[in-house]
Design a protein around this motif. Sequence first.
Motif, short mmCIF file in Angstrom:
data_model
loop_
_atom_site.label_atom_id
_atom_site.label_comp_id
_atom_site.label_asym_id
_atom_site.label_seq_id
_atom_site.Cartn_x
_atom_site.Cartn_y
_atom_site.Cartn_z
N LEU A 63 0.80 -1.11 0.21
CA LEU A 63 0.06 0.21 -0.15
C LEU A 63 0.82 1.36 -0.04
O LEU A 63 0.60 2.10 -0.52
CB LEU A 63 -0.97 0.00 1.07
N GLN A 64 1.90 1.23 0.84
CA GLN A 64 2.96 2.47 0.82
C GLN A 64 3.32 2.82 -0.76
O GLN A 64 3.80 3.66 -1.02
CB GLN A 64 4.13 2.01 1.90
N GLN A 76 2.28 2.03 -3.47
CA GLN A 76 1.19 2.22 -4.07
C GLN A 76 0.81 3.65 -3.78
O GLN A 76 0.71 4.67 -4.79
CB GLN A 76 -0.30 1.56 -3.80
N LEU A 77 0.90 4.28 -2.69
CA LEU A 77 0.80 5.72 -2.41
C LEU A 77 2.00 6.57 -2.89
O LEU A 77 1.56 7.53 -3.33
CB LEU A 77 0.75 5.87 -0.79
N ASP A 78 2.92 5.91 -2.76
CA ASP A 78 4.28 6.55 -3.37
C ASP A 78 4.11 6.90 -4.75
O ASP A 78 4.33 7.95 -5.31
CB ASP A 78 5.70 5.90 -3.38
N ASP A 79 3.82 5.74 -5.73
CA ASP A 79 3.36 5.94 -7.02
C ASP A 79 2.32 7.03 -7.20
O ASP A 79 2.23 7.78 -8.09
CB ASP A 79 2.89 4.76 -7.59
N ALA A 80 1.25 6.85 -6.42
CA ALA A 80 -0.08 7.86 -6.63
C ALA A 80 0.47 9.23 -6.16
O ALA A 80 -0.03 10.20 -7.11
CB ALA A 80 -1.16 7.48 -5.41
N PHE A 81 1.08 9.79 -5.38
CA PHE A 81 1.62 10.91 -4.94
C PHE A 81 2.63 11.37 -6.36
O PHE A 81 2.64 12.61 -6.52
CB PHE A 81 2.19 10.96 -3.87
N THR A 92 2.75 10.27 -9.20
CA THR A 92 1.89 10.61 -10.63
C THR A 92 0.90 11.47 -10.64
O THR A 92 0.44 11.85 -11.72
CB THR A 92 1.39 9.06 -11.18
N THR A 93 0.67 12.01 -9.60
CA THR A 93 -0.60 12.89 -9.51
C THR A 93 0.02 14.32 -9.60
O THR A 93 0.74 14.78 -8.82
CB THR A 93 -1.20 12.89 -8.17
N ARG A 94 -0.19 14.89 -10.70
CA ARG A 94 0.34 16.40 -11.19
C ARG A 94 -0.69 17.13 -11.90
O ARG A 94 -1.53 16.52 -12.32
CB ARG A 94 1.51 15.98 -12.24
N PRO A 95 -0.70 18.22 -11.78
CA PRO A 95 -1.76 19.29 -12.32
C PRO A 95 -1.40 18.98 -13.82
O PRO A 95 -0.42 18.45 -14.56
CB PRO A 95 -1.09 20.58 -12.11
N ARG A 96 -2.61 19.52 -14.75
CA ARG A 96 -2.62 19.50 -15.96
C ARG A 96 -1.29 20.38 -16.71
O ARG A 96 -0.51 20.82 -15.88
CB ARG A 96 -3.86 20.05 -16.36
N PHE A 105 -0.68 23.95 -16.42
CA PHE A 105 -1.02 24.86 -15.33
C PHE A 105 0.17 25.51 -14.64
O PHE A 105 0.50 26.65 -14.21
CB PHE A 105 -1.56 23.86 -14.06
N GLU A 106 1.34 24.90 -14.94
CA GLU A 106 2.83 25.10 -14.29
C GLU A 106 2.88 26.57 -14.91
O GLU A 106 3.18 27.62 -14.31
CB GLU A 106 3.80 24.42 -14.52
#
Lengths: 168, 390
Positions: B12-13, B15-20, B22-26, B29-30
């Motif tokens: 789960l950890q 997966q969380l690492d991967d989730a955070f 890979t979650t990036r703004p469009r 946006f930058e």
Amino acid sequence: MLADRPPFENLYRDYLGRIYAYVRAQVATAADAEDITAQVFMNAYQAYGRFETRNTSPAAWLFRIARNATTDHFRAHGRRERLRRTIERQPVAEADPGSMAEERLQYKALLVHVARLPERQRDSIALRHSGLSFEEVGVLMSCTEDAAKMLYHRGLKALRDSVHQEGE
Amino acid sequence: MSEEEDLELKALQRQLDDAFQTTRPRADFEEELWLRMQSRRPIWLRVRKGLAGLVEGIRESRLPSVAAGAALIMLMAAGVFTLARLPHGGGGASTAAGPISNDGAAAPGGAPFGAVPRPQLSVPPQVQGGSIAYGGAATLVWAGNLQVTATALPVYRYTEPTRADADAFAAKVGAAPSADVAQGGIGVYAGRDFTLVVLASVAQPPREPYFNVSDLKSTVKSTGDSVAVATAILAAHHLLPTWPYQTAVQTIGGTAVRVDFLRSFDVPGLGRLSLVDSAGNPYGTQVDFAPGTAGAFETGPMPLTIDPATYPIISAAQAIQSLGASSAPSGGSIPVVRITKAELVYTLVWGGDHSYYEPAYLFSGTFSNDGVPSVKRVLIPAVVPSLLAP
């Protein structure tokens, strides 16, 4: 000291994605996450002249601003929406076109579960997986490093249970 | 903890690492946010980027070195004192009738836009006319006089402009897309001795699409009547407002001047109603310059076509009733504020692809908050509640 500080643009480029992910894990829509992230960096930009690296790391400083901005967001807008989502147990709604790309992300569902955790558990997980040490998480959450670890592990177990429940 | 449970949590950890990660703004946006931040920088920071060009310009003009130094100091002073963020409309305000555009004076008509989003104030702590804006809870005591005979008012709507719209606007101003062009409906353009940035609407605090012009070698003579100078600066770029306005002049730090062209809407029978921002301050197009120097900075709403539609509004009595409903119970440290002023205004309400200028009742009163002169403002939507989106 001014000389110790990297140019703000470096900080912006390095941390924008991480701050966005931290915020996104907690709020309902990508549009909200963008608004809060924008506020974080606007505030940071204005305050950067007073930032001193000897007191805190750039990461801890930025995440503190992000944490405050997210809290403000919930105070202003979030309570009713969060309660409604909790009751309905539905994935968060995404209405804005900008979020369509995010729909494709593999781990979005996991972050929905993170967003449903109790506030301090959610915060500890989001901060830890945004790359902060437990010591930094503890400082930001006004608790000891050990307490931060405990919160995190409780949150992790709650998250696992939440994921299992939905799978059943 | 069993070995299986331990492995499960580690997975789960991961997966969380991967989730955070890979979650990036469009993608856009930058750059969009960076441009927004740049456009809101204090003026002296904006000036700094152009100083090299200014120095070059002064050298080319073969001005005596003392005069060149003085010009630089004046321009820098203009920026430094802008940091004080003096409020709109402060200082010696004057009035001047601007040309009436189709925007502000259009007769109400056409199909209503359905339920429109609700306008609201978001009041950051800031100085407003010598008082600190107070956004907290207060016990409100109505002590003013408000009479409104109108039963319906126009709501104005605009469509979010496209990149092509921004390009057309820039062409009219005399600028072409520059090498710095960003993606996502934001344009950066270069004209002769000036840079134009066009920015899309902002959701919070609401802001319509707007332009910033950094004019480092203005040919306009920047001495004489401040309003006339600012008018000439805008006219030189074809940026003079086409909507009704009043002007307000501030001297900033004794050397620089800010002229605000405060926007209003002409409403038949009611006259001109001011456009206010989310803090309740009038706003419009703004020109900063330092008399005797060549530079100027202009910012204001991008010209857009706005469509009117008539909406029924609540009465003055109902607005006062709503004011009372927003009052906090007295007691504790909650201040008691006498609300002595009320006026009908227009305010921008962001709505995504379409945004709106909506009428609202703006109430205000001053009070002493632990010895600090403060002002409390309350905005009550004028459109009847049944036509406001929940």
